[in-house]
Write a protein that holds these residues in place. Structure first.
Motif, short mmCIF file in Angstrom:
data_model
loop_
_atom_site.label_atom_id
_atom_site.label_comp_id
_atom_site.label_asym_id
_atom_site.label_seq_id
_atom_site.Cartn_x
_atom_site.Cartn_y
_atom_site.Cartn_z
N ARG A 164 -2.73 5.72 9.83
CA ARG A 164 -1.40 5.55 9.25
C ARG A 164 -0.40 5.11 10.33
NH1 ARG A 164 0.71 6.95 4.13
NH2 ARG A 164 -0.88 6.06 2.79
N ARG A 167 4.33 -2.58 -4.73
CA ARG A 167 3.16 -2.69 -3.87
C ARG A 167 2.99 -1.47 -2.96
NH1 ARG A 167 2.06 -7.67 0.04
NH2 ARG A 167 -0.20 -7.50 -0.03
N LEU A 168 4.05 -1.13 -2.24
CA LEU A 168 3.95 -0.01 -1.28
C LEU A 168 4.21 1.33 -1.96
CD1 LEU A 168 5.71 -1.60 1.83
CD2 LEU A 168 3.26 -1.20 1.47
N LEU A 209 1.15 2.77 -3.12
CA LEU A 209 0.09 2.82 -2.10
C LEU A 209 0.29 3.90 -1.03
CD1 LEU A 209 -2.43 1.52 -0.79
CD2 LEU A 209 -0.91 -0.15 0.28
N LEU A 210 1.52 4.05 -0.55
CA LEU A 210 1.71 4.92 0.62
C LEU A 210 1.73 6.42 0.29
CD1 LEU A 210 4.26 2.81 2.74
CD2 LEU A 210 1.83 3.18 3.16
N PRO A 211 2.42 6.88 -0.79
CA PRO A 211 2.44 8.33 -1.05
C PRO A 211 1.07 8.84 -1.52
CG PRO A 211 4.30 7.22 -2.12
CD PRO A 211 3.33 6.16 -1.69
N ARG A 218 -5.24 -3.25 1.32
CA ARG A 218 -3.88 -3.33 0.77
C ARG A 218 -2.85 -3.07 1.87
NH1 ARG A 218 -3.17 0.42 -4.32
NH2 ARG A 218 -1.23 -0.76 -4.47
N LEU A 219 -3.11 -2.07 2.72
CA LEU A 219 -2.16 -1.77 3.80
C LEU A 219 -2.10 -2.90 4.81
CD1 LEU A 219 -3.09 2.00 4.22
CD2 LEU A 219 -0.84 1.15 3.57
N ARG A 265 11.29 2.23 3.99
CA ARG A 265 9.88 2.42 4.34
C ARG A 265 9.65 3.74 5.07
NH1 ARG A 265 6.44 -2.25 7.04
NH2 ARG A 265 7.11 -3.25 5.12
N TYR A 295 -9.83 -1.08 -5.67
CA TYR A 295 -8.76 -2.08 -5.58
C TYR A 295 -9.30 -3.50 -5.44
CZ TYR A 295 -6.30 2.17 -4.11
OH TYR A 295 -5.79 3.45 -4.03
N SER A 306 -0.09 -5.77 3.49
CA SER A 306 1.27 -5.57 2.98
C SER A 306 2.25 -5.07 4.04
CB SER A 306 1.27 -4.60 1.79
OG SER A 306 0.73 -3.36 2.15
N LEU A 307 1.80 -4.21 4.96
CA LEU A 307 2.76 -3.65 5.92
C LEU A 307 3.12 -4.64 7.04
CD1 LEU A 307 1.64 0.09 6.14
CD2 LEU A 307 3.80 -0.80 5.25
N ARG A 349 -7.26 9.09 8.48
CA ARG A 349 -6.05 8.69 7.74
C ARG A 349 -4.81 8.89 8.61
NH1 ARG A 349 -3.83 8.79 1.95
NH2 ARG A 349 -1.63 9.19 2.26
N LEU A 391 6.98 6.56 3.76
CA LEU A 391 5.81 7.06 4.49
C LEU A 391 5.72 8.58 4.41
CD1 LEU A 391 5.91 4.68 7.58
CD2 LEU A 391 3.91 5.02 6.12
#
Lengths: 471, 211
Positions: free
Chosen positions: A193, B131-132, B135-137, A226-227, B98, A270, A230-231, A189, B102
């Protein structure tokens, strides 16, 4: 030239795999677990057989009108703002994708798990241009660290033990030699990340595409899809043309079948449904050719899918939804693992797809790697007649080898293969015990067996009893 | 010939004379709401926690990202008023920052619907920028109205469908439990890429305006 194709070496690869006790243990344990979970999930759904029949019928209809639904999907996706590229083979597909990546400035790439990108050898093509696509599914990332292709459709590192993965991480990343699954996952992770934060391009596959709306669906558990979608500013979705369903409502049956078949879950964590590029991607034009943000799925047709379209039996191979259920019930897969099949798809579906997509001359031995048990067909959520396609391919393989058409050469060739070494003979006995009740009804011996009362294989072989008594 | 034309013409050659078997009629979509109790039981079976208050759902999270939903802003305001402060927490727009997102401890969004059949939350991307934030936290807190439970996945797909595809939400995410993996010897580990915990706070529909 098909990247990574080694199916001609099936004999050697499977012999080597049979000697790897650690791998056999890992695969046996894991496939037992998944089968148990799948069985429990299916038992809770009394309409299971109706769902299978509906899914089969939807796929069979769609494939028989593939040109219509493909055009409808592309028109509607384009209307929603997706840029679609058509690739007529693997080389075409990798060239289009590397071109889009170059246009986007060759920025960092993250990848979600996708079988079709394995088929077209996408990572290899990107690496040949000095790029470094990072696999982000945990199992795929483990395989990428190990420098190996995935060995299972759903669980890419199914053949590795936790201890082996911990050692791999220790060598490559300097972590503790005895790290737990929890610790190894935390390491992944943290590192991934950072890759996600830096990435400018995300590449995914497509699980299902909806003709009437131009939408496509992706399923996962980890959140890496999803990441990935989306990112990064650019999302490239690579899609095989057989992924279509006509209507949005058709997704329901597949959402109910696929997770239960793959992992025994009632739904994966998901699902993402995309209809056009995602909102909020800054000022770049939404329809710029490849440069715009959002989805640009090139329907990447691999090799010979078109050749499969014409024949009804062969066409059913394209119904596959990549759940891996046929691997988990296959006694051959359990013994030799995924890599022995010599290409992207292992197990019964690999034995069916590889000779058809790569050509029978490249994979003559694969249709023989079947126990004749028929468990794969019973486990298949879209009812692909796997044993029947295998028999058909076996005949083609026999003819390609100069045998007279007909079942006997095929069957005897198989028998000879099993008898060649003591290990294979023992294995064949084990398979016979497992596959006996079904093998009488299915498999190339069926016609022969119909006329005869077959002796039931002993519950324990003479060899086993002898070994025990002489202890 | 373009790749498009050659692909289509080869498919058509292959399918010449092929009679397509009929497409099964769609299953009827159940009308009416889904059962809240069933939704809750299915969600709990995959590790979703239900909390009565936002404060309890946030636990010891300090840095909290929020989506742009008015319901989220209102809930955060109520929390601040009730606590006589935000309880040492700081809240920020997760969808616009963002870098901070993060690093955030938690993200709060709403879910547009719940699905009783599977315990699933529907996050419709065109309705909310979640969306984020979802998802991110490591912790995702979702506010869900009690009257927004759909019975089945089929009903969920029907709720998303539009005649004009350009009117469909560009992204919709179905969320059933926290992020999970079993890629190492099939051992379940939560939070591999997305949230390790998913907590739901059920909310009441806004009181009907007085005539």
């Amino acid at each position: 030239m098909i990247h990574g194709l080694k199916a001609r070496e099936f004999d050697r690869l499977s012999r080597e795999a049979l000697g790897d006790d650690i791998q056999r243990g890992a695969i046996g344990k894991a496939t037992d677990l998944i089968r148990g979970r799948r069985g429990a999930a299916v038992a809770r759904l009394p309409e299971w057989e109706e769902l299978r029949e509906r899914a089969r019928a939807v796929k069979a209809h769609t494939l028989a009108r593939l040109d219509h639904y493909l055009l409808q999907f592309v028109e509607r996706a384009e209307a929603a703002g997706v840029v679609v590229h058509w690739a007529s083979d693997a080389t075409d597909a990798t060239e289009i994708i590397t071109g889009l990546v170059a246009e986007a400035g060759e920025r960092p790439i993250v990848k979600a798990k996708s079988m079709v990108t394995e088929e077209i050898g996408l990572n290899h093509a990107l690496e040949a241009r000095g790029l470094r696509p990072v696999e982000t599914d945990l199992g795929e990332w483990i395989q990428q660290l190990a420098g190996e292709p995935p060995s299972h459709i759903i669980v890419p590192a199914i053949h590795k033990t936790q201890a082996q993965i911990a050692r791999l991480f220790a060598e490559q990343l300097g972590s503790a030699e005895d790290a737990s699954a929890e610790e190894l996952t935390a390491i992944a992770r943290r590192i991934l990340r950072q890759e996600f934060a830096d990435a400018a391009i995300g590449i995914s596959g497509v699980n299902f595409a909806v003709a009437e709306t131009g939408s496509f669906l992706l399923l996962e558990n980890e959140g890496n899809i999803r990441l990935t979608t989306s990112l990064p500013r650019l999302h490239l979705a690579v899609m095989g043309i057989e992924k279509l369903v006509p209507r949005l409502s058709d997704l329901e049956v597949f959402l109910r079948l696929l997770p239960r078949s793959g992992t025994g879950q009632h739904l994966t964590s998901y699902q993402s449904i995309f209809t056009g590029p995602a909102p909020g991607r800054g000022a770049a034009p939404r329809r710029g050719r490849g440069g715009g943000p959002g989805g640009a799925p090139p329907p990447a047709r691999r090799h010979r899918r078109r050749a499969l379209v014409g024949d009804e039996l062969r066409r059913s191979s394209l119904q596959c939804i990549r759940c891996g259920a046929c691997l988990n019930v296959c006694p051959v897969y359990r013994q030799i693992g995924g890599h022995a099949y010599g290409w992207v798809y292992p197990g019964p579906i690999g034995a069916v797809l590889t000779p058809q997509l790569a050509g029978i001359h490249e994979a003559k031995a694969l249709p023989l790697a079947s126990s004749l048990g028929g468990a794969c067909e019973e486990g298949c959520p879209v009812k692909i007649a796997l044993p029947e396609v295998l028999r058909d391919l076996g005949r083609e393989a026999g003819e390609a080898q100069g045998e007279a058409p007909g079942g006997e050469g095929f069957g005897c060739g198989r028998w000879a293969w099993f008898m060649r070494t003591p290990r294979r003979y023992r294995w064949a006995l084990r398979l016979a015990r497992l596959g006996f009740p079904l093998g009488k009804r299915l498999g190339p011996f069926r016609r022969w067996a119909e006329q005869r009362e077959l002796p039931r294989p002993a519950a324990r072989s003479f060899r086993d009893q002898w070994k025990e008594r002489s202890r | 010939m373009s790749a498009r034309d050659s692909i289509l013409s080869r498919i058509r050659d292959g399918l010449r004379g092929v009679e397509a078997p009929p497409l099964p009629a769609p299953d009827p979509v159940p009308g009416g709401p889904g059962e809240l109790a069933a939704f809750r039981a299915l969600a709990e079976s995959v590790g979703v926690e239900f909390h009565d208050t936002l404060a309890s759902a946030l636990g010891d999270a300090r840095s909290v990202a929020v989506s742009d939903a008015p319901e989220v802003a209102a809930a955060v305001d109520r929390l601040a008023a009730a606590d006589g402060g935000a309880g040492g927490r700081s809240f920020f727009d997760g969808w616009s920052d963002r870098a901070a997102l993060l690093e955030a401890d938690a993200g709060i969004t709403t879910a547009q619907y719940g699905v009783a059949e599977t315990g699933t939350l529907l996050l419709i991307g065109d309705d909310e920028r979640h969306r984020l934030v979802s998802l991110l936290p490591p912790l995702h807190v979702a506010l869900l109205r009690r009257d927004r439970i759909l019975p089945t996945l089929g009903a969920a797909l029907a709720a998303l469908r539009r005649e004009d595809p350009a009117a469909m939400s560009r992204v919709t995410t179905f969320v059933t439990g926290p992020s999970r993996t079993a890629d190492i010897e099939l051992q379940l580990v939560l939070g591999v890429h997305g949230p390790r915990a998913l907590r739901v706070v059920l909310t009441d529909p806004p009181a009907a305006a007085n005539p």
